[in-house]
Write a protein that holds these residues in place. Structure first.
Motif, PDB file in Angstrom:
ATOM      1  N   THR A 181       0.835  -1.200   0.000  1.00  0.00           N
ATOM      2  CA  THR A 181       0.000   0.000   0.000  1.00  0.00           C
ATOM      3  C   THR A 181       0.871   1.252   0.000  1.00  0.00           C
ATOM      4  OG1 THR A 181      -0.126  -0.245   2.368  1.00  0.00           O
ATOM      5  CG2 THR A 181      -2.033  -0.991   1.083  1.00  0.00           C
ATOM      6  N   GLN A 182       2.015   1.143   0.638  1.00  0.00           N
ATOM      7  CA  GLN A 182       2.825   2.337   0.772  1.00  0.00           C
ATOM      8  C   GLN A 182       4.061   2.264  -0.117  1.00  0.00           C
ATOM      9  OE1 GLN A 182       4.564   2.977   4.555  1.00  0.00           O
ATOM     10  NE2 GLN A 182       4.870   5.145   4.169  1.00  0.00           N
ATOM     11  N   HIS A 183       4.095   3.067  -1.164  1.00  0.00           N
ATOM     12  CA  HIS A 183       5.261   3.094  -2.035  1.00  0.00           C
ATOM     13  C   HIS A 183       6.152   4.287  -1.763  1.00  0.00           C
ATOM     14  CE1 HIS A 183       4.236  -0.374  -4.164  1.00  0.00           C
ATOM     15  NE2 HIS A 183       3.264   0.132  -4.894  1.00  0.00           N
ATOM     16  N   VAL A 184       5.599   5.297  -1.069  1.00  0.00           N
ATOM     17  CA  VAL A 184       6.363   6.510  -0.812  1.00  0.00           C
ATOM     18  C   VAL A 184       6.686   6.573   0.674  1.00  0.00           C
ATOM     19  CG1 VAL A 184       6.284   9.022  -0.918  1.00  0.00           C
ATOM     20  CG2 VAL A 184       5.276   7.670  -2.739  1.00  0.00           C
ATOM     21  N   HIS A 185       7.946   6.752   0.980  1.00  0.00           N
ATOM     22  CA  HIS A 185       8.385   6.756   2.376  1.00  0.00           C
ATOM     23  C   HIS A 185       8.900   8.150   2.702  1.00  0.00           C
ATOM     24  CE1 HIS A 185       8.214   2.402   1.854  1.00  0.00           C
ATOM     25  NE2 HIS A 185       8.794   2.645   0.682  1.00  0.00           N
ATOM     26  N   SER A 186       8.455   8.690   3.844  1.00  0.00           N
ATOM     27  CA  SER A 186       8.799  10.085   4.107  1.00  0.00           C
ATOM     28  C   SER A 186      10.252  10.213   4.563  1.00  0.00           C
ATOM     29  CB  SER A 186       7.849  10.675   5.136  1.00  0.00           C
ATOM     30  OG  SER A 186       8.234  10.217   6.399  1.00  0.00           O
ATOM     31  N   LEU A 187      10.828  11.372   4.287  1.00  0.00           N
ATOM     32  CA  LEU A 187      12.213  11.638   4.674  1.00  0.00           C
ATOM     33  C   LEU A 187      12.271  13.059   5.242  1.00  0.00           C
ATOM     34  CD1 LEU A 187      15.138  10.698   4.797  1.00  0.00           C
ATOM     35  CD2 LEU A 187      15.400  11.286   2.389  1.00  0.00           C
ATOM     36  N   GLN A 188      12.138  13.119   6.567  1.00  0.00           N
ATOM     37  CA  GLN A 188      12.104  14.407   7.270  1.00  0.00           C
ATOM     38  C   GLN A 188      13.357  15.245   7.025  1.00  0.00           C
ATOM     39  OE1 GLN A 188       9.830  16.284   9.056  1.00  0.00           O
ATOM     40  NE2 GLN A 188       8.596  14.795   7.948  1.00  0.00           N
TER      41      GLN A 188
END
Ligand SMILES: *[C@@H]1O[C@H](CO)[C@@H](O)[C@H](O)[C@H]1NC(C)=O
Ligand SMILES: *[C@@H]1O[C@H](CO)[C@@H](O)[C@H](O)[C@H]1NC(C)=O
Ligand SMILES: *[C@@H]1O[C@H](CO)[C@@H](O)[C@H](O)[C@H]1NC(C)=O
Ligand SMILES: *[C@@H]1O[C@H](CO)[C@@H](O)[C@H](O)[C@H]1NC(C)=O
Ligand SMILES: *[C@@H]1O[C@H](CO)[C@@H](O)[C@H](O)[C@H]1NC(C)=O
Length: 551
Positions: free
Chosen positions: A195-202
């Motif tokens: 479901t999640q292809h985009v991973h956040s990068l703070q």
């Protein structure tokens, strides 16, 4: 001691230092114009294993100076500048024959990124407008077959414009950031159903300067522990991309000036030296040039601030890493940092003031700088001979197998524009570093053995070579280079390994044929799978390279 004696001693010392260096100091290299025009701007370049370079600019520059073959045209209602365009915006340049042919891109590839997959196919990601979520592949041609771009629209989860890609140990690529994207994704996706292809990068949020960004095209390197070193603006982290956690935060680069787009400096990971069987491999990163804080703001209002003349070098594997600062002979922005086969770094292209962006730089720097990685600090830079062609915004540089550095592009204008200051540059030049000068021919190794170019990890590899002069055994080594994807002054996936040598022998007791036995990298983390070029280096003079594939 009298002053006179001290002075003459100092002089003697200098003389000694200089002469110790002469064996490898040449006449400053040589420039050669290869093509007056390839019809497009060399904004992005990647060398493939057939010794051909895929070059492209963007589809919204207007009409290029190269027609598409067979009366083909691109009819694209979504295109911003020309809706029917019968010109090419990509070429394939053949290094060996010095010829080129037009290629056909369908959607906008402007300010995009890419890598070469383990099987040798160029996989490009993103761009602008109608092309910002497209993935394009370019399989290398074999023999006389033609090949061209294949487009896969919508394969990226989000738009990627000014992102950085890096090859991972499993052979896939990670695509990091891009304009207004504080996240990363992988390509190809390992699990299409996830479901999640985009991973956040703070980290990309933290380094985003409002109004200037300064964190685009971040400098990314795969560290020897499998984590990614990511540098953006003036900060860097060690990042576990699997667990999405910051493993380590490095100190800000001293003085804190920004180094990434549009304050475009550049960076390389210095050679990974596999010196002994079980020793840990250390990794160092070198960041050079860029533009002082606020330069972008000033450039927009027509004030061009002098570029940064400093480099920072940091051992990223150190338990307590610290930046060590060095001074370049001149300030530079938008320069490329190219790993040479002997492990030294060439700093080439760029300007002395301003920043990246439309019309935002002045004072082209025509002289490359050679950076000798193992010299003592203060004696590392050597100014090389100049070209006469400014290579400003949207210029590129890559190393090819014969040791030359191919330079193309430069277009600080919104469209192709052949008038005024820094006209659109369609030419291709080669810079031959001084190691190619004929007075080093006697030292130059020539690889003579046919060896299996399909390699596996941690295998013994014997390479036979000839050297005319007496071989200085402890000054011969083998390097293995991953040819990078170059754009916007950064070479993604650039990686040079110095292989562990197990023995050097004289073949058949002859005086000029030798065999060096080395061990290939032990893991996919040290050398992600795919194509590399192997060089034998003697007294810092490299042989011509040989393509290998490690899987
Ligand atoms: C490109 O085309 C333009 C217009 O057709 C022409 O003025 C210019 O000289 C050409 N430039 C090169 C380098 O071929
Ligand atoms: C090579 O890799 C690319 C990218 O992963 C893939 O699209 C292509 O199908 C592969 N080609 C072959 C011949 O396996
Ligand atoms: C790094 O840049 C930020 C602005 O993006 C600034 O606030 C910070 O002070 C800088 N670091 C140093 C050491 O100057
Ligand atoms: C080309 O550049 C010149 C000078 O830099 C500028 O005056 C002119 O408007 C530009 N032409 C176009 C078509 O953008
Ligand atoms: C060395 O000797 C072997 C066996 O006599 C021969 O096959 C080989 O070609 C020789 N190699 C060179 C470089 O002379």
């Amino acid at each position: 001691m009298t002053t006179a004696t001290a002075t003459s001693l100092l002089f003697l010392l200098l003389l000694l230092l200089v002469s110790a260096d002469t064996a490898i100091s040449g006449g400053g290299g040589k420039w050669q114009l290869l093509q007056k025009s390839i019809g497009i701007v060399g904004m992005h370049m990647q060398l493939l294993q057939n010794d051909r370079v895929v070059i492209y600019d963007r589809t919204d520059f207007g009409l290029s100076n190269l027609s598409l073959p067979n009366n083909r045209c691109r009819h694209n209602p979504n295109e911003e500048v020309v809706k029917t365009d019968c010109t090419a915006h990509s070429v394939e340049y053949d290094v060996v024959s010095n010829t080129f042919r037009p290629l056909f891109v369908q959607t906008d590839v402007w300010c995009s990124s890419g890598y070469v997959s383990p099987n040798g196919t160029l996989v490009q990601t993103g761009g602008f407008n109608d092309g910002d979520r497209t993935v394009r592949t370019f399989p290398p041609c074999s023999g006389s077959s033609t090949c061209d771009w294949i487009e896969f629209p919508g394969q990226l989860s989000v738009r990627r414009w000014y992102a950085t890609n890096h090859k991972l140990p499993d052979g896939r690529q990670i695509v990091i950031g891009g304009r207004r994207q504080f996240n990363y994704e992988f390509y190809p996706k390992s699990d299409l159903l996830a479901t999640q292809h985009v991973h956040s990068l703070q980290f990309l949020v933290q380094t985003n300067d409002i109004g200037a960004e300064n964190n685009l095209y971040p400098f990314v390197f795969l560290n020897v522990d499998g984590n990614l070193f990511i540098f953006a603006n003036n900060k860097s982290i060690l990042f576990n991309y699997v667990k999405n956690v910051v493993v380590k935060t490095y100190p800000d680069i001293p003085n804190g000036d920004p180094r990434c787009y549009p304050s475009t400096g550049s960076a390389v990971m210095l050679p990974l030296k596999m010196l002994q069987a079980n020793s840990n491999v250390e990794a160092e990163v070198l960041v050079c040039g860029g533009a002082p804080k606020d330069s972008f703001k000033y450039a927009k209002s027509g004030r061009f601030i002098g570029a940064l003349n400093t480099c920072g070098r940091i051992k990223i594997t150190d338990p307590n890493p610290k930046w060590v600062m060095e001074t370049m002979p001149k300030g530079r922005v938008m320069s490329d940092m190219i790993m040479l086969p002997n492990g030294n770094v060439l700093i080439i292209n760029g300007a002395g003031s301003g920043t990246a962006g439309w019309e935002y730089a002045r004072d082209p720097i025509l002289n490359p700088f050679l950076y000798k990685i193992d010299n003592p600090i203060g004696l590392r830079f050597e100014v090389q001979n100049p070209t006469n062609i400014p290579r400003m915004y949207h210029s590129t540089a890559i190393l090819v197998r014969d040791g030359r550095v191919i330079v193309a592009g430069s277009n600080p204008h919104k469209y192709y524009n052949f008038t005024g200051m820094f006209p659109t540059e369609l030419s291709v030049e080669a810079f031959s570093p001084s190691y190619l000068e004929p007075n080093f021919d006697h030292l130059r190794p020539r690889i003579v053995s046919q060896f299996q170019n399909q390699l596996v990890y941690g295998q013994k590899l014997s390479v036979q070579f000839q050297v005319e002069a007496m071989l200085t055994q402890h000054l011969v080594y083998v390097t293995m280079l991953a040819p990078p994807f170059n754009t916007h002054s950064f070479s993604m996936n650039q990686r040079l390994l110095v292989l562990e040598t197990t023995k050097v022998t004289n073949v058949n007791g002859t005086s000029s044929t030798y065999e060096i036995e080395v061990v290939t990298p032990k893991s996919q983390i040290l050398a992600p799978p795919g194509f590399y070029i192997i060089f034998v280096v003697h007294q810092q003079i490299p042989s011509e390279g040989i393509w290998v594939q490690i899987l």
